[in-house]
Write a protein that holds these residues in place. Sequence first.
Motif, PDB file in Angstrom:
ATOM      1  N   ASP A   1      -0.879  15.225  -5.190  1.00 26.96           N
ATOM      2  CA  ASP A   1       0.442  14.618  -4.983  1.00 26.96           C
ATOM      3  C   ASP A   1       0.489  13.721  -3.748  1.00 26.96           C
ATOM      4  N   GLY A   2      -0.632  13.050  -3.463  1.00 28.84           N
ATOM      5  CA  GLY A   2      -0.662  12.109  -2.348  1.00 28.84           C
ATOM      6  C   GLY A   2      -0.784  12.755  -0.985  1.00 28.84           C
ATOM      7  N   ASN A   3      -1.150  14.025  -0.967  1.00 28.99           N
ATOM      8  CA  ASN A   3      -1.280  14.757   0.293  1.00 28.99           C
ATOM      9  C   ASN A   3      -2.696  15.295   0.423  1.00 28.99           C
ATOM     10  N   HIS A   4      -3.308  15.073   1.573  1.00 29.98           N
ATOM     11  CA  HIS A   4      -4.674  15.540   1.815  1.00 29.98           C
ATOM     12  C   HIS A   4      -4.639  16.694   2.813  1.00 29.98           C
ATOM     13  N   VAL A   5      -4.866  17.893   2.308  1.00 33.86           N
ATOM     14  CA  VAL A   5      -4.909  19.143   3.080  1.00 33.86           C
ATOM     15  C   VAL A   5      -3.763  19.256   4.093  1.00 33.86           C
TER      16      VAL A   5
ATOM     17  N   LEU B   1       0.833  -1.204   0.000  1.00 35.36           N
ATOM     18  CA  LEU B   1       0.000   0.000   0.000  1.00 35.36           C
ATOM     19  C   LEU B   1       0.867   1.254   0.000  1.00 35.36           C
ATOM     20  N   ALA B   2       1.941   1.236   0.752  1.00 33.76           N
ATOM     21  CA  ALA B   2       2.814   2.404   0.867  1.00 33.76           C
ATOM     22  C   ALA B   2       3.387   2.850  -0.476  1.00 33.76           C
ATOM     23  N   THR B   3       3.480   1.954  -1.446  1.00 32.16           N
ATOM     24  CA  THR B   3       4.022   2.327  -2.755  1.00 32.16           C
ATOM     25  C   THR B   3       3.025   3.137  -3.582  1.00 32.16           C
ATOM     26  N   PHE B   4       1.758   3.097  -3.205  1.00 30.07           N
ATOM     27  CA  PHE B   4       0.717   3.841  -3.929  1.00 30.07           C
ATOM     28  C   PHE B   4       0.453   5.163  -3.197  1.00 30.07           C
ATOM     29  N   ASN B   5       1.494   6.001  -3.191  1.00 31.68           N
ATOM     30  CA  ASN B   5       1.474   7.223  -2.394  1.00 31.68           C
ATOM     31  C   ASN B   5       1.191   8.494  -3.190  1.00 31.68           C
ATOM     32  N   GLY B   6       0.834   8.344  -4.454  1.00 27.25           N
ATOM     33  CA  GLY B   6       0.516   9.511  -5.268  1.00 27.25           C
ATOM     34  C   GLY B   6       1.734  10.282  -5.741  1.00 27.25           C
ATOM     35  N   GLN B   7       2.918   9.763  -5.533  1.00 31.02           N
ATOM     36  CA  GLN B   7       4.158  10.422  -5.925  1.00 31.02           C
ATOM     37  C   GLN B   7       4.724   9.776  -7.191  1.00 31.02           C
ATOM     38  N   ASN B   8       5.427  10.550  -7.980  1.00 32.19           N
ATOM     39  CA  ASN B   8       6.134  10.042  -9.169  1.00 32.19           C
ATOM     40  C   ASN B   8       5.249   9.207 -10.087  1.00 32.19           C
ATOM     41  N   GLY B   9       4.016   9.650 -10.292  1.00 32.94           N
ATOM     42  CA  GLY B   9       3.110   8.978 -11.209  1.00 32.94           C
ATOM     43  C   GLY B   9       2.362   7.791 -10.633  1.00 32.94           C
ATOM     44  N   GLN B  10       2.596   7.468  -9.354  1.00 32.68           N
ATOM     45  CA  GLN B  10       1.886   6.357  -8.723  1.00 32.68           C
ATOM     46  C   GLN B  10       0.445   6.759  -8.406  1.00 32.68           C
ATOM     47  N   PRO B  11      -0.483   5.802  -8.440  1.00 37.67           N
ATOM     48  CA  PRO B  11      -1.854   6.096  -8.008  1.00 37.67           C
ATOM     49  C   PRO B  11      -1.866   6.478  -6.520  1.00 37.67           C
ATOM     50  N   THR B  12      -2.958   7.082  -6.109  1.00 37.52           N
ATOM     51  CA  THR B  12      -3.118   7.530  -4.731  1.00 37.52           C
ATOM     52  C   THR B  12      -4.134   6.640  -4.034  1.00 37.52           C
ATOM     53  N   TYR B  13      -3.659   5.739  -3.177  1.00 40.62           N
ATOM     54  CA  TYR B  13      -4.520   4.798  -2.474  1.00 40.62           C
ATOM     55  C   TYR B  13      -4.493   5.080  -0.980  1.00 40.62           C
ATOM     56  N   VAL B  14      -5.633   4.862  -0.336  1.00 44.35           N
ATOM     57  CA  VAL B  14      -5.721   4.906   1.127  1.00 44.35           C
ATOM     58  C   VAL B  14      -6.568   3.728   1.583  1.00 44.35           C
ATOM     59  N   ALA B  15      -6.287   3.250   2.780  1.00 45.41           N
ATOM     60  CA  ALA B  15      -7.069   2.159   3.353  1.00 45.41           C
ATOM     61  C   ALA B  15      -7.908   2.699   4.509  1.00 45.41           C
TER      62      ALA B  15
END
Length: 86
Positions: free
Chosen positions: A36-40, A6-20
Amino acid sequence: MTKEELATFNGQNGQPTYVAVSGTIYDVSESKMWVDGNHVNAHSAGQDLTDELKSAPHVRTVVERFPVVGKLENEPEKKKKRFGLF
């Protein structure tokens, strides 16, 4: 999916943005609130946000409207060390 995966899907460097949340993994890549994988400036993608959601100013249904991409695997329980004669 493991927490490490899950940690690899952090919205950085073209990766999808996933949260559990509660064992379900959501793809929040299309959300304008997850740039960019950051929420507020309070939360990062690629993590289990179950506990954080409890104090969020919005309800859980906001997250649940995003596509489900998998389930978060439970971590095996670590064996407790025993002390004494046993």
